[in-house]
Design an enzyme around this catalytic site. Structure first.
Site, mmCIF file in Angstrom:
data_model
loop_
_atom_site.group_PDB
_atom_site.id
_atom_site.type_symbol
_atom_site.label_atom_id
_atom_site.label_comp_id
_atom_site.label_asym_id
_atom_site.label_seq_id
_atom_site.Cartn_x
_atom_site.Cartn_y
_atom_site.Cartn_z
ATOM 1 N N ASP A 51 47.701 37.855 51.384
ATOM 2 C CA ASP A 51 46.933 38.969 50.764
ATOM 3 C C ASP A 51 46.166 38.538 49.503
ATOM 4 O OD1 ASP A 51 47.377 42.116 49.683
ATOM 5 O OD2 ASP A 51 47.205 40.980 48.113
ATOM 6 N N TYR A 56 40.076 38.481 43.097
ATOM 7 C CA TYR A 56 40.729 37.368 42.945
ATOM 8 C C TYR A 56 39.697 36.200 42.996
ATOM 9 C CZ TYR A 56 44.936 40.159 44.175
ATOM 10 O OH TYR A 56 45.813 41.053 44.354
ATOM 11 N N LYS A 81 40.574 43.306 49.415
ATOM 12 C CA LYS A 81 40.327 44.746 48.782
ATOM 13 C C LYS A 81 38.984 44.725 47.998
ATOM 14 C CE LYS A 81 45.124 44.034 47.213
ATOM 15 N NZ LYS A 81 45.122 42.290 47.262
ATOM 16 N N HIS A 114 41.067 48.850 45.645
ATOM 17 C CA HIS A 114 41.960 48.199 44.799
ATOM 18 C C HIS A 114 42.432 49.111 43.614
ATOM 19 C CE1 HIS A 114 42.555 43.828 43.378
ATOM 20 N NE2 HIS A 114 43.486 44.430 43.273
#
Length: 277
Positions: A51, A56, A81, A114
């Site tokens: 994930d 990120y 996401k 998200h």
């Protein structure tokens, strides 16, 4: 209670796609060697679900680790996401292409919104429905959606979200939201399942001794027995392995209820009704 006995066990999403119950999260894992090594260790340990998210900043490293691992693509389940600043119809489509390139994958297994950005998430969902219809993603879902966000989305959507990934742990058990998702056929997935490492609760220590496990393993088993997909994260090989070693014991109903009783509606992250990023 759900009886999950192996790291490769899966749940069937509402469109028939199989998703592993236990996944590996890479939030706050640095791009480059750190994320490459962590994902490599996870895949070697037996995790098959990874994930990540555009926000990120480590999709390239995740893609590199997958490529280097030698694990067959059809064994893997990869989630990413769309970030808040890219929400909207056209921008979501462009953001998806960017994520897909960074990951080096033709098809993403699960693509999530998200956060529920007011005034934008419905247009974002329309774009995701297109990606789903086109076969670019195998399943689409949301993250951090409350019941009222889901009701609003479902009013004029063609596809029911397959997953709602939410902050969920014994201090924030989200029972009402979990029940709603179950009624609608939406799989609940827990982020920050280990309470951001703040699991210094006496009952966890007591149960850890009783079952000869760590407090983290007790929480992850609690997730699984409740039918919650869970994605612990770590950059440490020993912890990555430890978090995967939760299939050789079962919490008693009484002990599950004791953990249920820890709920304080206490968040480690932002409230989806009140965030400014």
């Amino acid at each position: 209670m759900t009886n999950i006995q192996h790291i490769t066990d899966t749940t069937k999403l509402n469109n028939g796609i199989q998703m592993p119950w236990l996944g590996f999260g890479v939030f706050q894992t640095k791009e480059g060697d750190e994320v490459i090594n962590a994902v490599r260790d996870a895949l070697e340990t037996g995790y098959r679900s990874i994930d990540t998210a555009a926000a990120y900043g480590n999709e390239t490293g995740v893609g590199t680790a997958i490529k280097q691992s030698g694990v067959s693509r059809d064994e893997l389940f990869v989630t990413t996401k769309v970030w808040n600043s890219n929400q909207g119809y056209d921008t979501t489509l462009r953001a998806f292409d960017e994520s897909r390139k960074k990951l080096g994958l033709d098809v993403i297994d699960l693509y999530l919104i998200h956060w529920p950005v007011k005034g934008k998430y419905k247009d974002t969902w329309k774009a995701m429905e297109k990606l789903y219809r086109d076969g670019s993603v195998r399943a689409i879902g949301v993250s951090n959606f409350h019941v009222h966000h889901l009701n609003d989305l479902l009013e004029n959507s063609e596809v029911v979200p397959a997953v709602n990934q939410i902050e969920l742990h014994p201090l924030l058990s989200q029972v009402e939201l979990r029940n709603f998702c179950q009624q609608k056929g939406i799989q609940v997935e827990a982020w920050s399942p280990l309470i951001a490492g703040k699991h210094n609760l006496p009952v966890l220590d007591e149960l850890a001794k009783k079952y000869h496990k760590s407090p983290a393993q007790i929480i992850l088993r609690w997730d699984l027995q409740h039918g919650i997909v869970t994605i612990p994260k770590s950059i440490h090989t020993e912890r990555i392995r430890e978090n995967a070693n939760v299939f050789d014991f079962t919490l008693s109903d009484e002990d599950v209820q004791r953990l249920d009783g820890l709920n304080r509606n206490e968040r480690t992250g932002a409230d989806p009704d009140n965030f400014n990023f």
